[in-house]
Every structure is written in structure tokens, then in C-alpha cells.
Write a protein that holds these residues in place. Structure first.
Motif, short mmCIF file in Angstrom:
data_model
loop_
_atom_site.label_atom_id
_atom_site.label_comp_id
_atom_site.label_asym_id
_atom_site.label_seq_id
_atom_site.Cartn_x
_atom_site.Cartn_y
_atom_site.Cartn_z
N ASN A 17 -9.36 4.78 -17.32
CA ASN A 17 -8.82 5.57 -18.42
C ASN A 17 -7.38 5.13 -18.71
O ASN A 17 -6.78 5.57 -19.67
N GLY A 18 -6.84 4.27 -17.87
CA GLY A 18 -5.55 3.64 -18.12
C GLY A 18 -4.31 4.44 -17.76
O GLY A 18 -3.21 3.92 -17.81
N LEU A 19 -4.46 5.68 -17.38
CA LEU A 19 -3.28 6.53 -17.21
C LEU A 19 -2.31 6.02 -16.14
O LEU A 19 -1.10 6.09 -16.32
N LEU A 20 -2.82 5.47 -15.06
CA LEU A 20 -1.91 4.96 -14.02
C LEU A 20 -1.22 3.67 -14.45
O LEU A 20 -0.25 3.25 -13.82
N LEU A 21 -1.71 3.04 -15.50
CA LEU A 21 -1.10 1.80 -15.97
C LEU A 21 0.12 2.06 -16.85
O LEU A 21 0.76 1.12 -17.31
N ALA A 22 0.45 3.31 -17.08
CA ALA A 22 1.64 3.64 -17.86
C ALA A 22 2.92 3.37 -17.09
O ALA A 22 3.98 3.21 -17.68
N TYR A 23 2.81 3.31 -15.76
CA TYR A 23 3.99 3.02 -14.95
C TYR A 23 4.41 1.57 -15.15
O TYR A 23 3.56 0.67 -15.07
N PRO A 24 5.69 1.33 -15.40
CA PRO A 24 6.16 -0.05 -15.62
C PRO A 24 5.76 -0.96 -14.46
O PRO A 24 5.86 -0.59 -13.29
N ASP A 25 5.29 -2.12 -14.81
CA ASP A 25 4.93 -3.19 -13.87
C ASP A 25 3.66 -2.96 -13.07
O ASP A 25 3.25 -3.83 -12.31
N ARG A 26 3.00 -1.81 -13.19
CA ARG A 26 1.75 -1.60 -12.45
C ARG A 26 0.66 -2.56 -12.94
O ARG A 26 0.00 -3.21 -12.13
N ALA A 27 0.49 -2.65 -14.25
CA ALA A 27 -0.52 -3.56 -14.80
C ALA A 27 -0.17 -5.01 -14.47
O ALA A 27 -1.05 -5.80 -14.11
N ARG A 28 1.09 -5.36 -14.57
CA ARG A 28 1.52 -6.73 -14.24
C ARG A 28 1.20 -7.06 -12.79
O ARG A 28 0.73 -8.15 -12.47
N ALA A 29 1.41 -6.12 -11.88
CA ALA A 29 1.11 -6.34 -10.46
C ALA A 29 -0.38 -6.57 -10.26
O ALA A 29 -0.78 -7.42 -9.45
N LEU A 30 -1.22 -5.86 -11.00
CA LEU A 30 -2.66 -6.07 -10.90
C LEU A 30 -3.06 -7.45 -11.39
O LEU A 30 -3.90 -8.11 -10.78
#
Length: 83
Positions: A17-30
Motif C-alpha cells: 500500500n506504500g505507506l512505509l515508503l513515505a519515509y525518506p530514503d526507505r524506497a531507495r534502500a530497498l
């Protein structure tokens, strides 16, 4: 992500649902750990309807996550919704 890549999986995908990806750099780390593609489930972009579906007003968080994902041109993102 990294373990799946190390195990030989060529494409590692997440459905979220993407909600945890709102934190800066979380998606980049993945992505750095090996995430190749992501399916983002979006119920609606209408704030009232989203709040009714989610049980609270989280649309601004989803929009932030979408902004974060937009900063990662190497990540393949599919947006899924139910009509």
C-alpha cells in the motif's frame, strides 16, 4: 531483498500500500538491496474516500510515498486499483 538477489532471483518485487515508503530514503534502500519492481495498491485518490477505506486520513502519506518513488527512475512501479 538482498537475500532474494543473493539466492539467484532475478526480479524481486513487492506488492504494497506504500505507506512505509513515505519515509525518506526507505524506497531507495530497498532498491539498493535489490528491489526491481513494485506494485503499489491505491484504493482512491479522493481524501474522504481514502479515509473511509483506510479507517483514517492517510492519503497525504500515500502521496508522499508516491513522491519518494518518483525519485527512483530505475524502479519499475505499477499502480493497481480496483474499479
Amino acid at each position: 531483498m538482498r537475500r532474494a538477489r543473493d539466492a539467484g532471483f532475478e526480479d524481486v518485487q513487492v506488492f504494497t500500500n506504500g505507506l512505509l515508503l513515505a519515509y525518506p530514503d526507505r524506497a531507495r534502500a530497498l532498491v539498493e538491496a535489490g528491489l526491481g519492481s513494485l506494485c503499489l495498491h491505491v484504493s482512491t485518490l479522493d481524501r474522504e474516500t481514502y479515509a473511509a477505506v483506510a479507517g483514517r486520513d492517510l492519503l497525504p502519506v500515500l502521496r508522499q510515498a508516491m513522491d519518494e518513488l518518483g525519485r527512483l527512475p530505475s524502479l519499475e512501479v505499477t499502480v493497481l486499483t480496483v474499479v
